[in-house]
Design a protein around this motif. Structure first.
Motif, PDB file in Angstrom:
ATOM      1  N   LYS A 191     -10.693  -1.908  -7.856  1.00 56.90           N
ATOM      2  CA  LYS A 191     -11.016  -3.245  -7.361  1.00 56.90           C
ATOM      3  C   LYS A 191      -9.957  -4.240  -7.844  1.00 56.90           C
ATOM      4  O   LYS A 191      -9.228  -3.979  -8.799  1.00 56.90           O
ATOM      5  CB  LYS A 191     -12.392  -3.694  -7.878  1.00 56.90           C
ATOM      6  CG  LYS A 191     -13.562  -2.866  -7.381  1.00 56.90           C
ATOM      7  CD  LYS A 191     -14.873  -3.453  -7.889  1.00 56.90           C
ATOM      8  CE  LYS A 191     -16.063  -2.679  -7.355  1.00 56.90           C
ATOM      9  NZ  LYS A 191     -17.355  -3.267  -7.818  1.00 56.90           N
ATOM     10  N   TYR A 192      -9.904  -5.369  -7.181  1.00 60.78           N
ATOM     11  CA  TYR A 192      -9.129  -6.492  -7.697  1.00 60.78           C
ATOM     12  C   TYR A 192      -9.994  -7.154  -8.767  1.00 60.78           C
ATOM     13  O   TYR A 192     -11.129  -7.554  -8.481  1.00 60.78           O
ATOM     14  CB  TYR A 192      -8.782  -7.481  -6.585  1.00 60.78           C
ATOM     15  CG  TYR A 192      -7.738  -6.961  -5.621  1.00 60.78           C
ATOM     16  CD1 TYR A 192      -6.379  -7.117  -5.895  1.00 60.78           C
ATOM     17  CD2 TYR A 192      -8.115  -6.297  -4.452  1.00 60.78           C
ATOM     18  CE1 TYR A 192      -5.412  -6.625  -5.018  1.00 60.78           C
ATOM     19  CE2 TYR A 192      -7.158  -5.804  -3.578  1.00 60.78           C
ATOM     20  CZ  TYR A 192      -5.809  -5.967  -3.864  1.00 60.78           C
ATOM     21  OH  TYR A 192      -4.857  -5.472  -3.000  1.00 60.78           O
ATOM     22  N   LEU A 227      -4.922 -13.187  -0.290  1.00 66.91           N
ATOM     23  CA  LEU A 227      -4.894 -11.784  -0.697  1.00 66.91           C
ATOM     24  C   LEU A 227      -5.791 -10.935   0.179  1.00 66.91           C
ATOM     25  O   LEU A 227      -5.358  -9.902   0.727  1.00 66.91           O
ATOM     26  CB  LEU A 227      -5.329 -11.661  -2.160  1.00 66.91           C
ATOM     27  CG  LEU A 227      -5.498 -10.236  -2.710  1.00 66.91           C
ATOM     28  CD1 LEU A 227      -4.169  -9.507  -2.719  1.00 66.91           C
ATOM     29  CD2 LEU A 227      -6.101 -10.273  -4.109  1.00 66.91           C
ATOM     30  N   PHE A 228      -7.038 -11.355   0.348  1.00 61.81           N
ATOM     31  CA  PHE A 228      -7.978 -10.532   1.108  1.00 61.81           C
ATOM     32  C   PHE A 228      -7.739 -10.619   2.609  1.00 61.81           C
ATOM     33  O   PHE A 228      -8.147  -9.728   3.358  1.00 61.81           O
ATOM     34  CB  PHE A 228      -9.416 -10.898   0.741  1.00 61.81           C
ATOM     35  CG  PHE A 228      -9.824 -10.332  -0.594  1.00 61.81           C
ATOM     36  CD1 PHE A 228     -10.106  -8.982  -0.726  1.00 61.81           C
ATOM     37  CD2 PHE A 228      -9.881 -11.135  -1.719  1.00 61.81           C
ATOM     38  CE1 PHE A 228     -10.449  -8.435  -1.947  1.00 61.81           C
ATOM     39  CE2 PHE A 228     -10.228 -10.600  -2.957  1.00 61.81           C
ATOM     40  CZ  PHE A 228     -10.508  -9.242  -3.068  1.00 61.81           C
ATOM     41  N   ASP A 242      -4.496  -5.872  -9.836  1.00 61.58           N
ATOM     42  CA  ASP A 242      -4.648  -5.132  -8.587  1.00 61.58           C
ATOM     43  C   ASP A 242      -5.496  -3.884  -8.868  1.00 61.58           C
ATOM     44  O   ASP A 242      -5.866  -3.615 -10.021  1.00 61.58           O
ATOM     45  CB  ASP A 242      -3.277  -4.790  -7.980  1.00 61.58           C
ATOM     46  CG  ASP A 242      -2.484  -3.760  -8.775  1.00 61.58           C
ATOM     47  OD1 ASP A 242      -3.037  -3.165  -9.729  1.00 61.58           O
ATOM     48  OD2 ASP A 242      -1.300  -3.552  -8.447  1.00 61.58           O
ATOM     49  N   CYS A 280      -4.124  -5.128   6.604  1.00 64.08           N
ATOM     50  CA  CYS A 280      -3.589  -3.785   6.354  1.00 64.08           C
ATOM     51  C   CYS A 280      -4.597  -2.708   6.745  1.00 64.08           C
ATOM     52  O   CYS A 280      -4.229  -1.681   7.323  1.00 64.08           O
ATOM     53  CB  CYS A 280      -3.235  -3.636   4.877  1.00 64.08           C
ATOM     54  SG  CYS A 280      -1.780  -4.583   4.370  1.00 64.08           S
ATOM     55  N   ARG A 281      -5.882  -2.958   6.454  1.00 62.74           N
ATOM     56  CA  ARG A 281      -6.919  -1.990   6.806  1.00 62.74           C
ATOM     57  C   ARG A 281      -7.040  -1.855   8.324  1.00 62.74           C
ATOM     58  O   ARG A 281      -7.221  -0.752   8.841  1.00 62.74           O
ATOM     59  CB  ARG A 281      -8.258  -2.422   6.214  1.00 62.74           C
ATOM     60  CG  ARG A 281      -8.340  -2.240   4.690  1.00 62.74           C
ATOM     61  CD  ARG A 281      -9.583  -2.835   4.128  1.00 62.74           C
ATOM     62  NE  ARG A 281      -9.664  -2.612   2.680  1.00 62.74           N
ATOM     63  CZ  ARG A 281     -10.553  -3.216   1.888  1.00 62.74           C
ATOM     64  NH1 ARG A 281     -11.446  -4.057   2.416  1.00 62.74           N
ATOM     65  NH2 ARG A 281     -10.558  -2.972   0.594  1.00 62.74           N
ATOM     66  N   LYS A 323     -15.939  -7.609  -1.100  1.00 66.69           N
ATOM     67  CA  LYS A 323     -14.669  -7.265  -0.459  1.00 66.69           C
ATOM     68  C   LYS A 323     -13.731  -6.498  -1.390  1.00 66.69           C
ATOM     69  O   LYS A 323     -12.544  -6.337  -1.089  1.00 66.69           O
ATOM     70  CB  LYS A 323     -13.975  -8.544   0.038  1.00 66.69           C
ATOM     71  CG  LYS A 323     -14.785  -9.300   1.083  1.00 66.69           C
ATOM     72  CD  LYS A 323     -14.047 -10.535   1.566  1.00 66.69           C
ATOM     73  CE  LYS A 323     -14.863 -11.287   2.623  1.00 66.69           C
ATOM     74  NZ  LYS A 323     -14.155 -12.474   3.130  1.00 66.69           N
ATOM     75  N   LYS A 366      -4.667 -10.464   3.742  1.00 67.65           N
ATOM     76  CA  LYS A 366      -3.646  -9.415   3.875  1.00 67.65           C
ATOM     77  C   LYS A 366      -4.262  -8.030   3.771  1.00 67.65           C
ATOM     78  O   LYS A 366      -3.877  -7.107   4.480  1.00 67.65           O
ATOM     79  CB  LYS A 366      -2.587  -9.606   2.796  1.00 67.65           C
ATOM     80  CG  LYS A 366      -1.739 -10.853   2.962  1.00 67.65           C
ATOM     81  CD  LYS A 366      -0.750 -10.998   1.812  1.00 67.65           C
ATOM     82  CE  LYS A 366       0.078 -12.256   1.956  1.00 67.65           C
ATOM     83  NZ  LYS A 366       1.015 -12.441   0.811  1.00 67.65           N
ATOM     84  N   VAL A 367      -5.244  -7.880   2.847  1.00 68.46           N
ATOM     85  CA  VAL A 367      -5.929  -6.595   2.685  1.00 68.46           C
ATOM     86  C   VAL A 367      -6.635  -6.200   3.976  1.00 68.46           C
ATOM     87  O   VAL A 367      -6.547  -5.049   4.429  1.00 68.46           O
ATOM     88  CB  VAL A 367      -6.939  -6.660   1.517  1.00 68.46           C
ATOM     89  CG1 VAL A 367      -7.820  -5.411   1.502  1.00 68.46           C
ATOM     90  CG2 VAL A 367      -6.211  -6.800   0.189  1.00 68.46           C
TER      91      VAL A 367
END
Length: 265
Positions: free
Chosen positions: A143-144, A252-253, A230, A259-260, A174, A255-256
């Protein structure tokens, strides 16, 4: 005695700056207890006063030369924002007094602090939870994780907690977690603050105040202080709070999630 004069002179000046700030903080703490609606104004005034106090101390440092009082001055500089000033002092004293025990200790501490900068692997923290058993930071890998150094007695920490609560609610599903590390001394005060501020994430402490092994490992010299890790346990940001924390996590999330989505296509 004559040779000690600069040390005494600058020490008195540093104490005066510190006491002036302490007086303001006591006043603000009293104000916010009477009228919590003044929190935003007080936070702005605190930030401005803290910056002014730091500027006064930084202005004195070049005058201190290689006198040991410069080491004491570093206690008043927030490491996460003033690394350049700390390195300047370190370089000066390392040349002038390379074998002095206090200088050696400062250089070692600074080296450890530099090791917890962005890009470094976060040192392990394995301390007692309010319930008793220990909880290791490494157990949260995947997890972050926001390591949040705070304490029940810290006014700025308690004023920041409502924002942290909102942030946690927004991102906990998340892949986000918070790891609260308290610099409290009294277990009851620590537990009561967790309950009162509704801090529902994991918490640990060794109840050793500024002597906390975690605070020393991360060279935390002021609170609140945060380190964002991270999923692999690497530090990707530090000192995030308030709007800066929310904005960083939003980006950040985002971008996450992107990417997913890309991986699924």
């Amino acid at each position: 005695m004559k040779g000690d004069y600069p040390n005494v002179k600058y020490m008195l000046e540093l104490m005066a700056i510190s006491k002036e700030m302490e007086k303001k903080v006591r006043k603000w703490n009293q104000e916010i207890q009477v009228d919590p609606k003044q929190e935003k104004r007080i936070q702005a005034e605190f930030t401005q006063a803290q910056a002014a106090s730091t500027a006064k101390i930084k202005a004195l440092i070049p005058e201190m030369g290689s006198h040991l009082v410069a080491l004491w001055a570093t206690n008043f500089l927030p490491a996460e924002k003033e690394m350049a000033s700390l390195e300047e002092i370190a370089n000066r004293l390392a040349k002038a007094r390379p074998n002095h025990p206090q200088v050696k200790q400062f250089l070692a501490n600074l080296q450890r602090l530099q090791g917890v900068n962005e890009g470094a692997m976060a040192p392990e923290i394995n301390l007692a939870t309010p319930e008793g058993p220990n909880l290791a930071l490494s157990s949260l890998r995947g997890k972050y994780v926001l390591i949040d150094f705070w304490a029940s007695w810290c006014g700025p920490c308690r004023r920041e907690n409502p924002n942290v609560v909102k942030t946690y609610a927004a991102y906990k599903d998340k892949g986000f977690e918070i790891f609260g590390v308290s610099l409290d001394q009294e277990k009851a005060a620590w537990i009561n603050a967790i309950a009162k501020d509704q801090l529902t994430w994991p918490h640990v402490s060794d109840l050793q105040y500024w002597n906390s092994v975690a605070a020393q490992a991360y060279q935390v010299s002021s609170i609140p202080m945060t380190f964002l890790l991270d999923p692999q346990g690497k530090v990707i940001a530090k000192g995030l709070r308030g709007d800066s924390l929310n904005q960083y996590l939003a980006n950040l999330f985002s971008k996450v999630a992107s990417c997913r989505l890309h991986d699924k296509i």
